[in-house]
Scaffold this motif. Structure first.
Motif, short mmCIF file in Angstrom:
data_model
loop_
_atom_site.label_atom_id
_atom_site.label_comp_id
_atom_site.label_asym_id
_atom_site.label_seq_id
_atom_site.Cartn_x
_atom_site.Cartn_y
_atom_site.Cartn_z
N GLY A 66 -61.30 13.28 80.26
CA GLY A 66 -60.39 12.46 81.06
C GLY A 66 -59.79 11.27 80.36
O GLY A 66 -59.19 10.40 81.01
N TRP A 67 -59.90 11.21 79.03
CA TRP A 67 -59.30 10.09 78.30
C TRP A 67 -57.82 10.39 78.04
O TRP A 67 -57.48 11.44 77.51
N PRO A 68 -56.92 9.47 78.38
CA PRO A 68 -55.52 9.64 77.96
C PRO A 68 -55.43 9.52 76.44
O PRO A 68 -55.98 8.58 75.86
N VAL A 69 -54.76 10.46 75.78
CA VAL A 69 -54.69 10.50 74.32
C VAL A 69 -53.26 10.66 73.85
O VAL A 69 -52.49 11.44 74.43
N GLU A 70 -52.91 9.93 72.80
CA GLU A 70 -51.64 10.15 72.11
C GLU A 70 -51.92 10.36 70.63
O GLU A 70 -52.79 9.71 70.06
N LEU A 71 -51.16 11.28 70.03
CA LEU A 71 -51.26 11.52 68.59
C LEU A 71 -50.10 10.85 67.89
O LEU A 71 -48.97 10.87 68.38
N ALA A 72 -50.36 10.29 66.72
CA ALA A 72 -49.30 9.61 65.99
C ALA A 72 -49.58 9.67 64.49
O ALA A 72 -50.69 9.98 64.05
N ALA A 73 -48.54 9.40 63.71
CA ALA A 73 -48.65 9.33 62.26
C ALA A 73 -47.68 8.25 61.79
O ALA A 73 -46.71 7.93 62.48
N PRO A 74 -47.91 7.67 60.62
CA PRO A 74 -47.07 6.54 60.17
C PRO A 74 -45.62 6.90 59.89
O PRO A 74 -44.75 6.04 59.99
N THR A 75 -45.33 8.15 59.48
CA THR A 75 -43.95 8.53 59.15
C THR A 75 -43.52 9.75 59.94
O THR A 75 -44.35 10.48 60.49
N HIS A 76 -42.20 9.98 59.99
CA HIS A 76 -41.67 11.14 60.71
C HIS A 76 -42.15 12.43 60.06
O HIS A 76 -42.45 13.40 60.75
N ARG A 77 -42.17 12.46 58.74
CA ARG A 77 -42.61 13.68 58.06
C ARG A 77 -44.07 13.98 58.37
O ARG A 77 -44.44 15.12 58.67
N ALA A 78 -44.92 12.97 58.31
CA ALA A 78 -46.34 13.17 58.62
C ALA A 78 -46.53 13.60 60.07
O ALA A 78 -47.38 14.44 60.38
N ALA A 79 -45.71 13.05 60.97
CA ALA A 79 -45.78 13.45 62.38
C ALA A 79 -45.37 14.90 62.57
O ALA A 79 -45.99 15.64 63.35
N SER A 80 -44.34 15.34 61.84
CA SER A 80 -43.88 16.74 61.94
C SER A 80 -44.95 17.69 61.43
O SER A 80 -45.20 18.75 62.03
N VAL A 81 -45.59 17.33 60.31
CA VAL A 81 -46.64 18.17 59.75
C VAL A 81 -47.82 18.28 60.72
O VAL A 81 -48.35 19.37 60.97
N LEU A 82 -48.23 17.15 61.30
CA LEU A 82 -49.35 17.16 62.24
C LEU A 82 -49.01 17.96 63.49
O LEU A 82 -49.84 18.70 64.02
N SER A 83 -47.78 17.85 63.98
CA SER A 83 -47.35 18.60 65.16
C SER A 83 -47.45 20.10 64.89
O SER A 83 -47.91 20.87 65.74
N ALA A 84 -47.02 20.53 63.70
CA ALA A 84 -47.08 21.95 63.34
C ALA A 84 -48.53 22.45 63.27
O ALA A 84 -48.82 23.60 63.60
N LYS A 85 -49.43 21.57 62.85
CA LYS A 85 -50.85 21.95 62.75
C LYS A 85 -51.58 21.82 64.08
O LYS A 85 -52.73 22.24 64.21
N SER A 86 -50.92 21.21 65.07
CA SER A 86 -51.56 20.94 66.37
C SER A 86 -50.93 21.75 67.49
O SER A 86 -50.78 21.26 68.61
N GLU A 87 -50.54 22.99 67.14
CA GLU A 87 -49.94 23.90 68.13
C GLU A 87 -48.72 23.26 68.78
O GLU A 87 -48.49 23.40 69.98
N ASP A 88 -47.95 22.53 67.94
CA ASP A 88 -46.68 21.94 68.35
C ASP A 88 -46.80 20.97 69.52
O ASP A 88 -45.85 20.78 70.29
N ARG A 89 -47.96 20.34 69.70
CA ARG A 89 -48.06 19.30 70.71
C ARG A 89 -47.32 18.06 70.21
O ARG A 89 -47.08 17.90 69.01
N GLU A 90 -46.94 17.20 71.12
CA GLU A 90 -46.12 16.05 70.74
C GLU A 90 -46.89 15.09 69.84
O GLU A 90 -48.01 14.69 70.15
N VAL A 91 -46.28 14.75 68.73
CA VAL A 91 -46.84 13.75 67.82
C VAL A 91 -45.74 12.73 67.54
O VAL A 91 -44.66 13.08 67.08
N LYS A 92 -46.01 11.48 67.83
CA LYS A 92 -45.02 10.42 67.63
C LYS A 92 -45.30 9.69 66.32
O LYS A 92 -46.38 9.82 65.74
#
Length: 318
Positions: A66-92
């Motif tokens: 029940g914890w609200p969670v957001e994923l993020a990365a310092p740069t747009h490229r790192a966020a895109s890579v993490l999103s692809a590895k996380s079943e395309d969930r939103e990464v800001k």
């Protein structure tokens, strides 16, 4: 999974995807970190130790509990890579997850007017800035900025923290995070979990965030997908202050066709090598070729308004 499975059982099933050491790290972050109210925690490890898999299960467990969670990365490229590895969930980016722009008075009034469906008279600060706005007869479905031909990004005067929200911000590639963004993250979120390798290079300003960590967990076991990788082996030798013997390789047209990168120490060398590779591929000097990779160099306000951020990578299309 049975719909009547209790949260603890769901957590146990999620943890079963991990090795013993990875599972221990997640359990420590949950039991000794979040539930004791710590603000900054970390999941650390070298390349190949499974940080991405472990942090993915950590996020899954947090959501189950029940914890609200957001994923993020310092740069747009790192966020895109993490999103692809996380079943395309939103990464800001950490920037977009924690800050919002502060606009000049005229633009702020114009945006408020637009949010209200452009109903009623045009706000006077907007009229003073754009005297012709009333003659445009802007309707509820119009974009005032587009009709005026102005760039919203040109009216950003600064950045302020977003409204406080309960929950956890999980930051991947945290070695690139600087202290300023970290302060914004702690202003907005109750808890921040840093994922990364403290031995990587710090951000450009040299102010690392790892010293603010209250609870550290570390992954040390190299897993199957990382074993045998020369990059990971070299990284682990460097971590131990060892000497890395680099074999001599000749960069050929086959490397260029496969997009094998060349890492350069100086910008001048990078630019010369880029020209050399393009000549190797037979590309014209003054014309980009369809499919050719490009990197945004400046990322100024006008670029950012179009979604072009510094160091983001794109491909040329016809």
């Amino acid at each position: 999974m049975n719909a009547h499975t209790s949260p603890p059982e769901k957590v146990d099933r999620a943890l079963d995807k991990l090795s013993d050491s990875q599972k221990s790290a997640v359990e420590t972050l949950l039991a000794e970190g979040l539930y004791l109210g710590l603000n900054v925690m970390s999941l650390e490890g070298a390349a190949g130790t499974g940080k991405t898999v472990t942090s993915g299960v950590l996020v899954e467990c947090l959501e189950i509990l029940g914890w609200p969670v957001e994923l993020a990365a310092p740069t747009h490229r790192a966020a895109s890579v993490l999103s692809a590895k996380s079943e395309d969930r939103e990464v800001k980016t950490v920037h977009s997850a924690t800050r919002r722009p502060k606009f000049a008075r005229s633009m702020a009034h114009l945006m408020t007017w637009q949010e209200g469906g452009c109903n009623g008279p045009v706000p006077q600060p907007a009229v003073q800035e754009w005297p012709d706005i009333e003659a445009l007869e802007i309707g509820p479905d119009d974009d005032p900025c587009r009709r005026l031909g102005v760039d919203m990004g040109d009216y950003i005067t600064g950045w302020v923290a977003k409204e406080k929200q309960p929950g956890v911000l999980v930051v991947d590639e945290a070695s690139m995070l600087d202290e300023d963004l970290m302060q914004f993250a702690l202003t907005v979120f109750d808890h921040v979990i840093l994922v990364g390798d403290p031995n990587q290079l710090p951000p450009v300003n040299g102010k690392s965030v790892w010293k603010s960590v209250e609870l550290r967990t570390e992954l040390t076991e190299i897993h199957r997908q990382g074993k045998g990788s020369p990059i990971i082996e070299a990284a682990n030798i460097a971590r131990g202050a060892g000497r890395i013997e680099l074999p001599a390789h000749r960069y050929t047209i086959e490397h260029a066709k496969k997009g094998v990168p060349i890492i350069c120490w100086m910008n001048k060398t990078r630019m010369l090598r880029s020209l050399w590779v393009r000549r190797l591929l037979g590309h014209p000097v003054a014309q980009l070729v369809e499919g050719e990779p490009i990197v945004v160099k400046s990322g100024n306000k006008k670029d950012r308004a179009r979604g072009l951020y510094k160091n983001s990578m794109w491909s040329v299309v016809a």
